[in-house]
Design a protein around this motif. Structure first.
Motif, PDB file in Angstrom:
ATOM      1  N   LEU A   4     -15.850  -0.024 -14.272  1.00  0.00           N
ATOM      2  CA  LEU A   4     -14.797  -1.034 -14.226  1.00  0.00           C
ATOM      3  C   LEU A   4     -13.545  -0.399 -13.634  1.00  0.00           C
ATOM      4  N   VAL A   5     -12.953  -1.077 -12.653  1.00  0.00           N
ATOM      5  CA  VAL A   5     -11.737  -0.589 -12.006  1.00  0.00           C
ATOM      6  C   VAL A   5     -10.600  -1.565 -12.302  1.00  0.00           C
ATOM      7  N   ILE A   6      -9.446  -1.019 -12.684  1.00  0.00           N
ATOM      8  CA  ILE A   6      -8.258  -1.839 -12.940  1.00  0.00           C
ATOM      9  C   ILE A   6      -7.155  -1.339 -12.015  1.00  0.00           C
ATOM     10  N   CYS A   7      -6.688  -2.209 -11.114  1.00  0.00           N
ATOM     11  CA  CYS A   7      -5.750  -1.743 -10.094  1.00  0.00           C
ATOM     12  C   CYS A   7      -5.045  -2.914  -9.420  1.00  0.00           C
ATOM     13  N   ARG A   8      -4.171  -2.583  -8.454  1.00  0.00           N
ATOM     14  CA  ARG A   8      -3.545  -3.574  -7.613  1.00  0.00           C
ATOM     15  C   ARG A   8      -4.590  -4.178  -6.668  1.00  0.00           C
ATOM     16  N   ALA A   9      -4.134  -5.056  -5.762  1.00  0.00           N
ATOM     17  CA  ALA A   9      -5.070  -5.760  -4.887  1.00  0.00           C
ATOM     18  C   ALA A   9      -4.744  -5.519  -3.417  1.00  0.00           C
ATOM     19  N   GLY A  10      -4.459  -4.262  -3.079  1.00  0.00           N
ATOM     20  CA  GLY A  10      -4.269  -3.911  -1.675  1.00  0.00           C
ATOM     21  C   GLY A  10      -5.568  -4.067  -0.908  1.00  0.00           C
ATOM     22  N   ALA A  11      -5.469  -4.376   0.377  1.00  0.00           N
ATOM     23  CA  ALA A  11      -6.656  -4.704   1.175  1.00  0.00           C
ATOM     24  C   ALA A  11      -7.665  -3.561   1.233  1.00  0.00           C
ATOM     25  N   ILE A  12      -7.203  -2.343   1.484  1.00  0.00           N
ATOM     26  CA  ILE A  12      -8.127  -1.216   1.628  1.00  0.00           C
ATOM     27  C   ILE A  12      -8.753  -0.865   0.283  1.00  0.00           C
ATOM     28  N   THR A  13      -7.965  -0.927  -0.779  1.00  0.00           N
ATOM     29  CA  THR A  13      -8.507  -0.676  -2.121  1.00  0.00           C
ATOM     30  C   THR A  13      -9.621  -1.658  -2.444  1.00  0.00           C
ATOM     31  N   ILE A  14      -9.396  -2.930  -2.146  1.00  0.00           N
ATOM     32  CA  ILE A  14     -10.425  -3.945  -2.409  1.00  0.00           C
ATOM     33  C   ILE A  14     -11.683  -3.665  -1.595  1.00  0.00           C
ATOM     34  N   SER A  15     -11.527  -3.284  -0.341  1.00  0.00           N
ATOM     35  CA  SER A  15     -12.693  -2.980   0.495  1.00  0.00           C
ATOM     36  C   SER A  15     -13.496  -1.816  -0.075  1.00  0.00           C
ATOM     37  N   ASN A  42       5.514  -7.997  -5.732  1.00  0.00           N
ATOM     38  CA  ASN A  42       6.659  -7.525  -4.947  1.00  0.00           C
ATOM     39  C   ASN A  42       6.295  -7.169  -3.522  1.00  0.00           C
ATOM     40  N   VAL A  43       5.284  -7.835  -2.965  1.00  0.00           N
ATOM     41  CA  VAL A  43       4.864  -7.559  -1.591  1.00  0.00           C
ATOM     42  C   VAL A  43       5.094  -8.794  -0.725  1.00  0.00           C
ATOM     43  N   THR A  44       5.154  -8.588   0.569  1.00  0.00           N
ATOM     44  CA  THR A  44       5.442  -9.675   1.507  1.00  0.00           C
ATOM     45  C   THR A  44       4.451 -10.830   1.363  1.00  0.00           C
ATOM     46  N   ALA A  45       4.993 -12.034   1.235  1.00  0.00           N
ATOM     47  CA  ALA A  45       4.199 -13.271   1.184  1.00  0.00           C
ATOM     48  C   ALA A  45       3.153 -13.267   0.065  1.00  0.00           C
ATOM     49  N   ASN A  46       3.397 -12.421  -0.963  1.00  0.00           N
ATOM     50  CA  ASN A  46       2.462 -12.355  -2.091  1.00  0.00           C
ATOM     51  C   ASN A  46       1.021 -12.137  -1.618  1.00  0.00           C
ATOM     52  N   HIS A  47       0.857 -11.307  -0.560  1.00  0.00           N
ATOM     53  CA  HIS A  47      -0.458 -11.192   0.074  1.00  0.00           C
ATOM     54  C   HIS A  47      -1.515 -10.573  -0.838  1.00  0.00           C
ATOM     55  N   GLN A  48      -1.118  -9.762  -1.814  1.00  0.00           N
ATOM     56  CA  GLN A  48      -2.130  -9.186  -2.718  1.00  0.00           C
ATOM     57  C   GLN A  48      -2.794 -10.256  -3.572  1.00  0.00           C
ATOM     58  N   PHE A  49      -2.033 -11.279  -3.946  1.00  0.00           N
ATOM     59  CA  PHE A  49      -2.627 -12.390  -4.687  1.00  0.00           C
ATOM     60  C   PHE A  49      -3.707 -13.069  -3.850  1.00  0.00           C
ATOM     61  N   ASN A  82      -5.396  -8.098   5.564  1.00  0.00           N
ATOM     62  CA  ASN A  82      -5.186  -8.933   4.381  1.00  0.00           C
ATOM     63  C   ASN A  82      -5.656 -10.372   4.562  1.00  0.00           C
ATOM     64  N   ALA A  83      -5.859 -11.048   3.444  1.00  0.00           N
ATOM     65  CA  ALA A  83      -6.277 -12.448   3.485  1.00  0.00           C
ATOM     66  C   ALA A  83      -5.141 -13.361   3.917  1.00  0.00           C
ATOM     67  N   PHE A  84      -3.903 -12.933   3.657  1.00  0.00           N
ATOM     68  CA  PHE A  84      -2.741 -13.677   4.143  1.00  0.00           C
ATOM     69  C   PHE A  84      -2.051 -12.809   5.186  1.00  0.00           C
ATOM     70  N   PRO A  85      -2.155 -13.161   6.465  1.00  0.00           N
ATOM     71  CA  PRO A  85      -1.663 -12.298   7.543  1.00  0.00           C
ATOM     72  C   PRO A  85      -0.148 -12.121   7.524  1.00  0.00           C
ATOM     73  N   GLY A  86       0.286 -10.955   8.013  1.00  0.00           N
ATOM     74  CA  GLY A  86       1.703 -10.684   8.130  1.00  0.00           C
ATOM     75  C   GLY A  86       2.317 -11.429   9.311  1.00  0.00           C
ATOM     76  N   VAL A  87       3.649 -11.365   9.408  1.00  0.00           N
ATOM     77  CA  VAL A  87       4.380 -12.065  10.467  1.00  0.00           C
ATOM     78  C   VAL A  87       3.913 -11.615  11.849  1.00  0.00           C
ATOM     79  N   THR A  88       3.765 -10.303  12.030  1.00  0.00           N
ATOM     80  CA  THR A  88       3.369  -9.779  13.337  1.00  0.00           C
ATOM     81  C   THR A  88       2.015 -10.333  13.763  1.00  0.00           C
ATOM     82  N   THR A  89       1.066 -10.357  12.847  1.00  0.00           N
ATOM     83  CA  THR A  89      -0.261 -10.901  13.163  1.00  0.00           C
ATOM     84  C   THR A  89      -0.175 -12.374  13.524  1.00  0.00           C
ATOM     85  N   ARG A  90       0.637 -13.125  12.796  1.00  0.00           N
ATOM     86  CA  ARG A  90       0.733 -14.567  13.055  1.00  0.00           C
ATOM     87  C   ARG A  90       1.306 -14.848  14.443  1.00  0.00           C
ATOM     88  N   VAL A  91       2.215 -13.996  14.892  1.00  0.00           N
ATOM     89  CA  VAL A  91       2.775 -14.147  16.242  1.00  0.00           C
ATOM     90  C   VAL A  91       1.752 -13.750  17.300  1.00  0.00           C
TER      91      VAL A  91
END
Length: 371
Positions: A271-282, A298-305, A128-137
């Motif tokens: 045209l695709v209309i969907c959420r913004a999960g990392a793998i879907t975007i790729s 409703n995801v951690t740190a609003n990472h899909q945004f 993801n563009a905004f890393p999770g807690v584990t990645t940041r550590v």
């Protein structure tokens, strides 16, 4: 080469790990690979199905709530974290890896941390563009941080190397052509819309799907494929009734609970209309599709945004936040793209320019340099 891969919790963490393992085995038949994950998580099922060895380690995340039930959960989580340290060390001692690779989720933490303390080479992959807690550590400790996008680095303290490698994309998604897909789905050359909210479904995506179908289906303007997901099994038919939509009068709309041929549907779509999960975007980038991305709030740190913003800044998608959604707004956006095909094509072209097709090769080539 001996490799331990650790990742879990969601398919977005597990599938990249499996893709990395498959590439390593493809180019190095003698490679020995072991997955570490929670015994009851998705990873246990998916890894075994992919044919790789799996060893369990129990880890769970902490809740930020102070409710009595959640406090009890946190005590249990703390116990498992403490136990996971010795378990991680035992796994590494027994397997003797050349490198340990974490792909996200709480389970990757103790394995990768133990490896760093034992002076074993380590790498992590952030989807993801905004890393999770584990990645940041872990970014402060590992030898290489692999990331899907450059923007992730803004949120990390990287100790050593940082490399942009993209996210692994299924080969079936890349290989399918639009003409093949449309022939397979029995679609003509009219504009094709694909909308979905994942296997579970998403209320907002289903409302959007109903809004758009109501706009186009009587006029036969477009082909439309919509997946309403498990949570929409009862709700979506009710939405169709509320919108006075009778799918018996059209063959242009294909509606199902789950889209099990997503590679084909993606290839067929304009045209695709969907959420913004990392793998879907790729996958959207790899197929060069224009997309209206509606990030889940409703995801951690609003990472899909943050994922969607990477594309929006490069005019490679249209971003619509749930708080800004209305029936009038979504129909206006789709009508504009329907009437202005050059705009649709420009977004598609910009999306395709962001695609990375050799993620697993980049990762493999890079880890060879340190082991």
């Amino acid at each position: 080469m001996r490799v331990i891969l650790a990742g879990g919790g969601t398919a977005g963490h597990i599938n990249p790990a499996i893709a990395i393992a498959q590439y390593i085995k493809k180019v190095d038949k003698k490679a020995e690979i072991l997955f570490a994950g929670t015994p009851n998580g998705m990873e246990a099922t998916l890894v075994k199905k992919a044919g790789f060895a799996f060893t369990p380690i129990e880890v769970m995340g902490f809740s930020r709530s102070f409710a009595p039930k959640e406090m009890a959960h946190n005590v249990n989580a703390l116990v498992k974290v403490l136990r996971s340290k010795s378990r991680a060390k035992a796994i590494i001692k027994e397997f003797k890896p050349d490198i340990v690779i974490g792909t996200g989720g709480y389970v990757s933490g103790p394995i990768v941390l133990a490896a760093t303390k034992m002076k074993i080479k380590t790498a992590i992959h952030e989807q993801n563009a905004f890393p999770g807690v584990t990645t940041r550590v872990l970014a402060k400790k590992v030898d290489i941080v692999f990331s899907a996008v450059e923007e992730a680095k803004e949120h990390l303290e990287v100790k050593n190397r940082f490399e942009v490698v993209g996210n692994p994309v299924r080969e079936s998604v890349i290989m399918k052509t639009k003409s093949e897909a449309r022939q397979e789905l029995n679609l003509d050359d009219r504009m094709c819309i694909l909308s979905f909210g994942g296997s579970l479904g998403a209320d907002t995506i289903n409302k959007i799907g109903a809004d758009i179908i109501e706009w186009h289906y009587k006029q036969g303007l477009v082909n439309h494929i919509h997946g309403y997901g498990r949570l929409g099994k009862e709700k979506f038919p009710e939405l169709l009734k509320e919108h006075h939509i009778d799918l018996n009068v059209t063959r242009d709309v294909k509606v199902s609970e789950y889209i099990d041929n997503m590679d084909t549907c993606l290839a067929a779509a304009d045209l695709v209309i969907c959420r913004a999960g990392a793998i879907t975007i790729s996958e959207i980038e790899a197929t060069g599709k224009a997309a209206i991305l509606v990030p889940s709030p409703n995801v951690t740190a609003n990472h899909q945004f943050h994922n969607a913003m990477v594309l929006k800044k490069k005019n490679a998608c249209i971003l619509l936040e749930e708080k800004d959604y209305s029936k009038e707004k979504i129909i206006a956006i789709v009508k504009d793209l329907y009437n202005n095909r050059s705009k649709l094509t420009e977004i598609s072209r910009n999306s395709a320019s962001l695609a990375i097709f050799d993620t697993t090769k980049r990762i493999y080539d890079s880890i060879l340099t340190i082991i």
